[in-house]
Write a protein that holds these residues in place. Sequence first.
Motif, short mmCIF file in Angstrom:
data_model
loop_
_atom_site.label_atom_id
_atom_site.label_comp_id
_atom_site.label_asym_id
_atom_site.label_seq_id
_atom_site.Cartn_x
_atom_site.Cartn_y
_atom_site.Cartn_z
N HIS A 265 0.83 -1.20 0.00
CA HIS A 265 0.00 0.00 0.00
C HIS A 265 0.87 1.26 0.00
N GLN A 266 2.01 1.20 0.68
CA GLN A 266 2.90 2.36 0.71
C GLN A 266 3.44 2.65 -0.69
N LYS A 267 3.73 1.63 -1.46
CA LYS A 267 4.19 1.82 -2.84
C LYS A 267 3.08 2.47 -3.68
N ALA A 268 1.84 2.02 -3.47
CA ALA A 268 0.71 2.62 -4.18
C ALA A 268 0.57 4.09 -3.81
N VAL A 269 0.78 4.42 -2.53
CA VAL A 269 0.72 5.81 -2.09
C VAL A 269 1.76 6.64 -2.84
N GLU A 270 2.97 6.13 -2.95
CA GLU A 270 4.03 6.87 -3.64
C GLU A 270 3.68 7.12 -5.10
N VAL A 271 3.14 6.11 -5.77
CA VAL A 271 2.75 6.25 -7.17
C VAL A 271 1.60 7.24 -7.30
N LEU A 272 0.61 7.12 -6.42
CA LEU A 272 -0.54 8.02 -6.48
C LEU A 272 -0.17 9.46 -6.14
N GLU A 273 0.78 9.65 -5.23
CA GLU A 273 1.25 11.01 -4.93
C GLU A 273 1.84 11.65 -6.19
N ARG A 274 2.64 10.89 -6.93
CA ARG A 274 3.19 11.42 -8.18
C ARG A 274 2.07 11.69 -9.18
N ALA A 275 1.11 10.81 -9.23
CA ALA A 275 0.01 10.95 -10.19
C ALA A 275 -0.80 12.22 -9.91
N VAL A 276 -1.14 12.49 -8.65
CA VAL A 276 -1.95 13.68 -8.37
C VAL A 276 -1.15 14.96 -8.56
N ARG A 277 0.17 14.89 -8.47
CA ARG A 277 0.98 16.07 -8.77
C ARG A 277 0.89 16.41 -10.26
N ILE B 157 -1.62 15.11 -12.44
CA ILE B 157 -3.01 15.15 -12.91
C ILE B 157 -3.88 15.53 -11.70
N SER B 158 -3.71 16.75 -11.24
CA SER B 158 -4.35 17.17 -9.99
C SER B 158 -5.87 17.31 -10.11
N ASN B 159 -6.39 17.30 -11.32
CA ASN B 159 -7.84 17.44 -11.48
C ASN B 159 -8.56 16.09 -11.57
N SER B 160 -7.85 15.00 -11.30
CA SER B 160 -8.47 13.68 -11.35
C SER B 160 -9.03 13.29 -9.98
N GLY B 161 -10.33 13.41 -9.85
CA GLY B 161 -10.98 13.04 -8.60
C GLY B 161 -10.75 11.58 -8.24
N LEU C 158 -9.25 20.36 -6.88
CA LEU C 158 -10.47 20.27 -7.68
C LEU C 158 -11.21 21.59 -7.74
N ASN C 159 -11.20 22.35 -6.65
CA ASN C 159 -11.84 23.65 -6.64
C ASN C 159 -11.13 24.60 -7.60
N ASN C 160 -9.81 24.56 -7.60
CA ASN C 160 -9.02 25.38 -8.51
C ASN C 160 -9.33 25.03 -9.96
N ASP C 161 -9.42 23.74 -10.25
CA ASP C 161 -9.73 23.29 -11.60
C ASP C 161 -11.13 23.76 -12.01
N ALA C 162 -12.10 23.67 -11.10
CA ALA C 162 -13.48 24.07 -11.41
C ALA C 162 -13.58 25.57 -11.64
N GLN C 163 -12.75 26.35 -10.95
CA GLN C 163 -12.77 27.80 -11.17
C GLN C 163 -12.27 28.16 -12.56
N HIS C 164 -11.33 27.38 -13.07
CA HIS C 164 -10.80 27.63 -14.41
C HIS C 164 -11.73 27.10 -15.50
N ASP C 165 -12.56 26.13 -15.16
CA ASP C 165 -13.49 25.54 -16.11
C ASP C 165 -14.82 25.27 -15.41
N PRO C 166 -15.73 26.26 -15.42
CA PRO C 166 -16.99 26.13 -14.69
C PRO C 166 -17.81 24.89 -15.07
N GLU C 167 -17.62 24.35 -16.25
CA GLU C 167 -18.35 23.15 -16.65
C GLU C 167 -17.96 21.95 -15.79
N LYS C 168 -16.81 22.01 -15.16
CA LYS C 168 -16.34 20.91 -14.31
C LYS C 168 -16.86 21.02 -12.87
N SER C 169 -17.56 22.10 -12.58
CA SER C 169 -18.01 22.35 -11.21
C SER C 169 -18.89 21.24 -10.67
#
Length: 119
Positions: free
Chosen positions: A2-14, A16-20, A51-62
């Motif tokens: 699980h710790q390895k998954a955390v490391e991979v996911l941390e890189r991923a959200v950096r 692709i930060s708009n991926s819920g 996600l809030n930052n992304d929605a402010q830049h693209d209201p359709e994503k709200s």
Amino acid sequence: EHQKAVEVLERAVRHISNSGELWLQLHSEQELAGSPLLTLRQVFGRCFLALNNDAQHDPEKSQAMQATMQDMMLQHADACRRAAQSIPKGEDPAELWKEMRSTLERAVNAASAPGADGA
């Protein structure tokens, strides 16, 4: 594992930060890796900001952002419940139950807010 998954996911959200979905997976894997509730709160907060930052830049994503944040609130409330149930004997779980309730209230309020799904 699980710790390895955390490391991979941390890189991923950096990257692709708009991926819920990635944020939800990161929160879940952090809990499975045994991370403290403070870490889960930080993931929750970072997810909201991204996600809030992304929605402010693209209201359709709200609307999608609201749905993802509601999912995150429910997931976090459940993590609080599990933490409260597994607290060592002699320790007071009151703060964990309080956090669970307040997070659930936020999820309900988000669902009933104008523009939320089903409103």
